[in-house]
Write an enzyme that holds these catalytic residues in place. Structure first.
Site, PDB file in Angstrom:
ATOM      1  N   GLN A 287       0.841  -1.200   0.000  1.00 57.83           N
ATOM      2  CA  GLN A 287       0.000   0.000   0.000  1.00 57.83           C
ATOM      3  C   GLN A 287       0.876   1.250   0.000  1.00 57.83           C
ATOM      4  O   GLN A 287       1.857   1.311   0.744  1.00 57.83           O
ATOM      5  CB  GLN A 287      -0.914   0.020   1.236  1.00 57.83           C
ATOM      6  CG  GLN A 287      -2.166  -0.822   1.080  1.00 57.83           C
ATOM      7  CD  GLN A 287      -3.205  -0.225   0.134  1.00 57.83           C
ATOM      8  OE1 GLN A 287      -2.988   0.810  -0.484  1.00 57.83           O
ATOM      9  NE2 GLN A 287      -4.326  -0.898   0.015  1.00 57.83           N
ATOM     10  N   TYR A 316      -5.474 -12.858  -1.640  1.00 59.56           N
ATOM     11  CA  TYR A 316      -4.776 -11.710  -2.245  1.00 59.56           C
ATOM     12  C   TYR A 316      -3.903 -11.062  -1.165  1.00 59.56           C
ATOM     13  O   TYR A 316      -3.982  -9.869  -0.914  1.00 59.56           O
ATOM     14  CB  TYR A 316      -5.770 -10.688  -2.825  1.00 59.56           C
ATOM     15  CG  TYR A 316      -6.771 -11.299  -3.772  1.00 59.56           C
ATOM     16  CD1 TYR A 316      -6.531 -11.279  -5.146  1.00 59.56           C
ATOM     17  CD2 TYR A 316      -7.920 -11.922  -3.298  1.00 59.56           C
ATOM     18  CE1 TYR A 316      -7.438 -11.858  -6.018  1.00 59.56           C
ATOM     19  CE2 TYR A 316      -8.819 -12.505  -4.170  1.00 59.56           C
ATOM     20  CZ  TYR A 316      -8.580 -12.466  -5.522  1.00 59.56           C
ATOM     21  OH  TYR A 316      -9.472 -13.045  -6.377  1.00 59.56           O
ATOM     22  N   GLU A 337      -1.646 -15.756  -2.791  1.00 62.36           N
ATOM     23  CA  GLU A 337      -1.221 -14.576  -3.567  1.00 62.36           C
ATOM     24  C   GLU A 337      -0.545 -15.090  -4.838  1.00 62.36           C
ATOM     25  O   GLU A 337       0.166 -16.085  -4.794  1.00 62.36           O
ATOM     26  CB  GLU A 337      -0.236 -13.772  -2.694  1.00 62.36           C
ATOM     27  CG  GLU A 337       0.747 -12.886  -3.410  1.00 62.36           C
ATOM     28  CD  GLU A 337       0.104 -11.712  -4.143  1.00 62.36           C
ATOM     29  OE1 GLU A 337      -0.784 -11.053  -3.562  1.00 62.36           O
ATOM     30  OE2 GLU A 337       0.482 -11.475  -5.305  1.00 62.36           O
ATOM     31  N   ASP A 385      -8.785  -9.064  -0.484  1.00 69.29           N
ATOM     32  CA  ASP A 385      -8.261  -7.726  -0.803  1.00 69.29           C
ATOM     33  C   ASP A 385      -7.776  -7.750  -2.257  1.00 69.29           C
ATOM     34  O   ASP A 385      -6.584  -7.625  -2.532  1.00 69.29           O
ATOM     35  CB  ASP A 385      -7.119  -7.398   0.168  1.00 69.29           C
ATOM     36  CG  ASP A 385      -6.585  -5.985  -0.011  1.00 69.29           C
ATOM     37  OD1 ASP A 385      -7.212  -5.191  -0.730  1.00 69.29           O
ATOM     38  OD2 ASP A 385      -5.525  -5.684   0.579  1.00 69.29           O
ATOM     39  N   CYS A 412     -10.532  -1.751  -3.638  1.00 70.12           N
ATOM     40  CA  CYS A 412     -10.037  -0.467  -4.143  1.00 70.12           C
ATOM     41  C   CYS A 412     -10.868  -0.005  -5.327  1.00 70.12           C
ATOM     42  O   CYS A 412     -10.505   0.943  -6.006  1.00 70.12           O
ATOM     43  CB  CYS A 412      -8.562  -0.571  -4.518  1.00 70.12           C
ATOM     44  SG  CYS A 412      -8.208  -1.879  -5.691  1.00 70.12           S
TER      45      CYS A 412
END
Ligand code: SAH
Length: 458
Positions: A287, A316, A337, A385, A412
């Site tokens: 991030q 994720y 991931e 995420d 997001c």
């Protein structure tokens, strides 16, 4: 019958701005035909010039503001052009409202959940100078190396030294590195003709550890005097712990190529987040706003209402930030991931933080989740995420079959979030309980949202 377009290119006219798009453009209407105008806010009256006319809408620029919105704040013009801070002319508290409304809107129109309340966006203490990462295109202009930003929808570089929303230490470092590269006569890449050498300069910095990582993205492998250049960078910028050459020979908008050469250091830098330390490699997602990421993850953890007996899936998971932030509170965590280097980081991060109840797996979440489900791995809390495109339907199906008590969705992209919330409600018995937008990207139109879904037991 063909609809008549009421404006023509280069026409100048006075309009009232009635709305703001998700991309931060002001909207005016002439005979119901939409005109999108950069740097214009609802309630304003502006003299505009039409610059582009398409079938269903047109674009225009502001020539003169006849009436200003009380929500307007002074902005830096060159930045607006480039689109790196498209909301900077809007007062910060209004940016937060704008983001809350975006989420409310998609919950109504896409998720068809008009009754779900959306909490007020959690704002940032420091809404400028927050980015911990810069990926800067490099060009040679009149004999000088420059970094900058591409203008919106183009590859025209606007040279820039103060990036306003980035950690100023990163901006300073960029200029120092350009100076060194000049001295070694490093050529900039010329995208149009696909010749030259240096494509991008990537810098990441932790304000917590004061460590910096520098990645020089080059067009070719052979890098004359690379070791000496890396040594000079570290000498002139003592915070730098890793200098990496990344080779990207492709004609592509993707910044990083596949091959990395560690010129100095071990290929990573460290940041701290919610009390834990993280190794972050060049290819790993992290991030860009560390203090706001802490708020984002803490919100997710609070929503998850964890117990010591809980088994959690972090899908994720990147370098493991969410998994490791909540591992101490639960029995076990599984992370998945797709980027292999990020999983290497995640495993290291578990080890350096003495966390031994997590398992990280490299793979596609939509492939691994059904496998876990078939192997009877049962998580009672699932955290997701995903990137902007949201979840694959197969992932949602497998999650619903696993039947966790709570699902925490960190998103997001409000549009794909809303689409996926609808699917969870249709395919399973999940009810949206809480929706919390968090402003991780001040001055931009982007928003992160944390959603708590609970299983409705019948
Ligand atoms: N939770 C992490 C990473 C979130 S970003 C953090 O907050 O730091 C989204 C991550 O999903 C990225 O690391 C990206 O590499 C990964 N990703 C993208 N598509 C994926 C897929 N299909 N399956 C698994 N991971 C994926």
């Amino acid at each position: 019958m063909e609809k008549i377009i009421p404006v023509t290119k280069n026409q100048e006219l006075e309009v009232e701005i009635i709305d703001l798009t998700n991309e931060g453009m002001g909207v005016a209407r002439v005979d119901n035909f939409a005109i999108f105008i950069a740097n214009a806010l609802p309630g304003e009256i502006a003299e505009i010039r039409v610059v582009k006319v398409l079938k269903k809408f047109a674009f225009a620029i502001v020539l003169e503001l006849k009436k200003e919105s009380p929500d307007r704040v002074p902005a830096k013009k060159e930045l607006l052009q480039t689109g790196i801070a498209p909301l900077q002319h809007l007062a910060y508290d209004k940016q937060l409202e704008f983001k809350q409304h975006q989420v409310e809107h998609v919950l109504k129109t896409i998720a068809k959940m008009p009754d779900v309340p959306v909490l007020e966006t959690i704002g940032a203490k420091n809404p400028v100078a927050y980015r911990n990462k810069a990926a800067l295109p490099v060009r040679r202009n009149e004999g000088k190396l420059e970094v900058g930003f591409f203008k919106k929808n183009s590859h025209d570089l606007v040279p820039m030294t103060d990036f306003y929303i980035q950690d100023p230490k990163i901006d300073e470092a960029a200029q120092v590195i350009l100076g060194i590269l000049e001295r070694y006569n490093v050529k900039a890449y010329d995208e149009k003709n696909q010749v030259g050498f240096l494509r991008h300069l990537l810098i990441r910095r932790s304000d917590n550890t004061k460590q910096m990582m520098v990645v020089l993205v080059t067009n070719k492998d052979k890098f004359f005097k690379s070791a000496e250049i890396a040594e000079t960078i570290v000498r002139e910028l003592p915070e730098v712990v890793s200098v990496i050459q990344n080779v990207n020979p492709e004609n592509t908008n993707v910044i990083l190529g596949k091959v990395n050469h560690q010129l100095i250091g071990n290929g990573f830098y460290e940041d701290t987040l919610l009390g834990k330390t993280y190794h972050i490699s060049a290819a790993s997602f992290y991030q860009v706003n560390t203090p706001q990421a802490e708020i984002l993850y803490q919100t997710a953890i609070d929503f998850a209402d964890l117990k010591k007996s809980d088994v959690v899936i972090d899908a994720y998971c990147g370098i493991g930030t969410i998994a490791l932030s909540l591992a101490d509170k639960v029995d076990h965590v599984y992370g998945v991931e797709v980027v292999h280097d990020a999983i290497v980081d995640a495993k290291t991060n578990a080890a350096i933080n003495d966390v031994d109840n997590v398992k990280f797996k490299a793979g596609l979440a939509e492939v691994v989740m059904p496998k876990w489900q078939e192997k009877n791995i049962h998580a009672n809390v699932v955290v997701v995420d995903p990137p902007r495109k949201g979840l694959a339907e197969s992932f949602i199906e497998a999650t619903v079959k696993m039947n966790p008590e709570r699902i925490i969705y960190i998103s997001c992209n409000p549009a794909t979030l809303a689409r996926d919330l609808r699917l969870f409600a249709d395919l399973g018995d999940y009810k949206v309980e809480k929706v919390q937008p968090v402003d991780v990207f001040p001055q931009t139109t982007h928003v992160e949202t944390v959603v708590l879904m609970s299983r409705v037991d019948k």
